[in-house]
Design a protein around this motif. Structure first.
Motif, mmCIF file in Angstrom:
data_model
loop_
_atom_site.group_PDB
_atom_site.id
_atom_site.type_symbol
_atom_site.label_atom_id
_atom_site.label_comp_id
_atom_site.label_asym_id
_atom_site.label_seq_id
_atom_site.Cartn_x
_atom_site.Cartn_y
_atom_site.Cartn_z
ATOM 1 N N HIS A 28 0.807 -1.222 0.000
ATOM 2 C CA HIS A 28 0.000 0.000 0.000
ATOM 3 C C HIS A 28 0.840 1.271 0.000
ATOM 4 O O HIS A 28 0.291 2.368 -0.008
ATOM 5 N N ASP A 29 2.154 1.131 0.026
ATOM 6 C CA ASP A 29 3.031 2.304 0.004
ATOM 7 C C ASP A 29 4.332 1.893 -0.672
ATOM 8 O O ASP A 29 5.261 1.422 -0.028
ATOM 9 N N ASP A 30 4.390 2.079 -1.977
ATOM 10 C CA ASP A 30 5.533 1.608 -2.758
ATOM 11 C C ASP A 30 6.845 2.267 -2.344
ATOM 12 O O ASP A 30 7.918 1.741 -2.626
ATOM 13 N N SER A 31 6.783 3.377 -1.641
ATOM 14 C CA SER A 31 8.020 4.032 -1.196
ATOM 15 C C SER A 31 8.663 3.275 -0.028
ATOM 16 O O SER A 31 9.836 3.482 0.268
ATOM 17 N N ARG A 32 7.919 2.402 0.629
ATOM 18 C CA ARG A 32 8.453 1.609 1.743
ATOM 19 C C ARG A 32 9.003 0.306 1.186
ATOM 20 O O ARG A 32 8.262 -0.572 0.784
ATOM 21 N N ARG A 33 10.340 0.213 1.170
ATOM 22 C CA ARG A 33 11.016 -0.979 0.644
ATOM 23 C C ARG A 33 12.113 -1.405 1.606
ATOM 24 O O ARG A 33 12.671 -0.586 2.322
ATOM 25 N N TRP A 34 12.430 -2.694 1.595
ATOM 26 C CA TRP A 34 13.453 -3.228 2.483
ATOM 27 C C TRP A 34 14.008 -4.518 1.897
ATOM 28 O O TRP A 34 13.425 -5.109 0.998
ATOM 29 N N TRP A 35 15.141 -4.940 2.418
ATOM 30 C CA TRP A 35 15.787 -6.208 2.061
ATOM 31 C C TRP A 35 15.686 -7.127 3.263
ATOM 32 O O TRP A 35 15.807 -6.670 4.407
ATOM 33 N N LEU A 36 15.478 -8.426 3.023
ATOM 34 C CA LEU A 36 15.344 -9.359 4.135
ATOM 35 C C LEU A 36 15.765 -10.757 3.723
ATOM 36 O O LEU A 36 15.809 -11.084 2.537
ATOM 37 N N THR A 37 16.054 -11.561 4.727
ATOM 38 C CA THR A 37 16.407 -12.959 4.509
ATOM 39 C C THR A 37 15.158 -13.740 4.110
ATOM 40 O O THR A 37 14.033 -13.306 4.360
ATOM 41 N N CYS A 38 15.352 -14.897 3.514
ATOM 42 C CA CYS A 38 14.236 -15.779 3.162
ATOM 43 C C CYS A 38 13.586 -16.290 4.435
ATOM 44 O O CYS A 38 14.255 -16.522 5.439
ATOM 45 N N GLY A 39 12.297 -16.502 4.379
ATOM 46 C CA GLY A 39 11.612 -17.063 5.526
ATOM 47 C C GLY A 39 10.168 -16.628 5.578
ATOM 48 O O GLY A 39 9.699 -15.855 4.751
ATOM 49 N N GLY A 40 9.463 -17.131 6.580
ATOM 50 C CA GLY A 40 8.068 -16.781 6.734
ATOM 51 C C GLY A 40 7.406 -17.565 7.844
ATOM 52 O O GLY A 40 8.072 -18.221 8.642
ATOM 53 N N GLY A 41 6.097 -17.481 7.872
ATOM 54 C CA GLY A 41 5.311 -18.013 8.966
ATOM 55 C C GLY A 41 5.209 -19.524 8.995
ATOM 56 O O GLY A 41 5.204 -20.192 7.962
ATOM 57 N N ALA A 42 5.113 -20.033 10.220
ATOM 58 C CA ALA A 42 4.990 -21.470 10.453
ATOM 59 C C ALA A 42 3.587 -21.943 10.093
ATOM 60 O O ALA A 42 2.604 -21.227 10.277
ATOM 61 N N GLU A 43 3.519 -23.155 9.576
ATOM 62 C CA GLU A 43 2.245 -23.819 9.359
ATOM 63 C C GLU A 43 1.958 -24.714 10.559
ATOM 64 O O GLU A 43 2.868 -25.071 11.313
ATOM 65 N N MET A 44 0.715 -25.090 10.732
ATOM 66 C CA MET A 44 0.285 -25.877 11.880
ATOM 67 C C MET A 44 1.153 -27.116 12.055
ATOM 68 O O MET A 44 1.335 -27.894 11.124
ATOM 69 N N GLY A 45 1.720 -27.270 13.254
ATOM 70 C CA GLY A 45 2.473 -28.459 13.601
ATOM 71 C C GLY A 45 3.926 -28.463 13.165
ATOM 72 O O GLY A 45 4.652 -29.410 13.470
ATOM 73 N N GLU A 46 4.376 -27.443 12.447
ATOM 74 C CA GLU A 46 5.767 -27.410 11.996
ATOM 75 C C GLU A 46 6.708 -27.008 13.121
ATOM 76 O O GLU A 46 6.379 -26.143 13.934
ATOM 77 N N THR A 47 7.886 -27.602 13.118
ATOM 78 C CA THR A 47 8.957 -27.123 13.990
ATOM 79 C C THR A 47 9.569 -25.897 13.323
ATOM 80 O O THR A 47 9.403 -25.684 12.106
ATOM 81 N N PRO A 48 10.305 -25.083 14.067
ATOM 82 C CA PRO A 48 10.968 -23.936 13.435
ATOM 83 C C PRO A 48 11.901 -24.348 12.297
ATOM 84 O O PRO A 48 11.961 -23.673 11.263
ATOM 85 N N GLU A 49 12.611 -25.474 12.456
ATOM 86 C CA GLU A 49 13.519 -25.942 11.402
ATOM 87 C C GLU A 49 12.744 -26.340 10.148
ATOM 88 O O GLU A 49 13.174 -26.063 9.029
ATOM 89 N N GLN A 50 11.603 -27.003 10.322
ATOM 90 C CA GLN A 50 10.776 -27.387 9.178
ATOM 91 C C GLN A 50 10.246 -26.147 8.455
ATOM 92 O O GLN A 50 10.224 -26.105 7.221
ATOM 93 N N THR A 51 9.840 -25.152 9.223
ATOM 94 C CA THR A 51 9.373 -23.901 8.624
ATOM 95 C C THR A 51 10.476 -23.260 7.803
ATOM 96 O O THR A 51 10.252 -22.829 6.670
ATOM 97 N N ALA A 52 11.676 -23.191 8.369
ATOM 98 C CA ALA A 52 12.800 -22.562 7.667
ATOM 99 C C ALA A 52 13.106 -23.285 6.357
ATOM 100 O O ALA A 52 13.272 -22.652 5.309
#
Length: 169
Positions: A28-52
């Motif tokens: 909603h605001d194209d002027s707001r940009r950033w760089w980040l590592t790959c990753g995201g939210g966990a799905e039900m029952g996933e361990t953090p390692e599985q999510t990664a």
């Protein structure tokens, strides 16, 4: 406040010690940009390692087993504005060094990722130190050093605390 989302992220390094980052924008605001590592939210029952591992495969096409990831390296509570909402996310960071080339044609992005990710590239330490761009997470170079050394701390680093509040040390 809505609930806190659990997420995992991967500090992905190539053979030259460069880190792979995605370039994202606010929907909603194209002027707001950033760089980040790959990753995201966990799905039900996933361990953090599985999510990664799942998020890495989805965002880069690079497949690894959860046990191949180094870590956990660090944690942080991210509070961010995105798409006119405030998101609260508990993140766990892992590392992986890889010689494979990344072909984003192999990535399987969600509709939100297709709309918000505007680029990706490998970054050197010097480029990270010199950039005025917003880069997440804080202390990324410290995390890169852990991945290069192939060692995870006994207790994950707390990226919410530390000697430098800037995004890049």
């Amino acid at each position: 406040m809505r609930g806190v989302r659990r997420a995992s992220r991967v500090v992905l390094l190539n053979g030259a010690g460069e880190v792979f980052l995605l370039h994202a924008r606010d929907l909603h605001d194209d002027s707001r940009r950033w760089w980040l590592t790959c990753g995201g939210g966990a799905e039900m029952g996933e361990t953090p390692e599985q999510t990664a591992a799942r998020e890495l495969a989805e965002e880069t096409g690079l497949v690894c087993e959860p046990g191949e990831l180094l870590g956990p390296l660090a944690t942080r509570r991210a509070v961010m504005e995105f798409s006119e909402r405030t998101l609260h996310q508990d993140e766990v960071f892992y590392g992986l060094q890889c010689e494979d080339e990344i072909d984003l044609a192999d990535a399987v992005w969600t509709e939100v990722e297709k709309a918000s990710i505007v680029g990706a590239r490998w970054w050197t330490r010097d480029e990270l130190r010199a950039t005025s761009a917003t880069v997440h997470p804080p202390r990324l170079i410290e995390l890169m050093d852990l991945v290069l050394a192939g060692t995870a701390p006994d207790t994950p680093l707390d990226l919410d605390r530390g000697p430098d509040a800037r995004m890049i040390p």
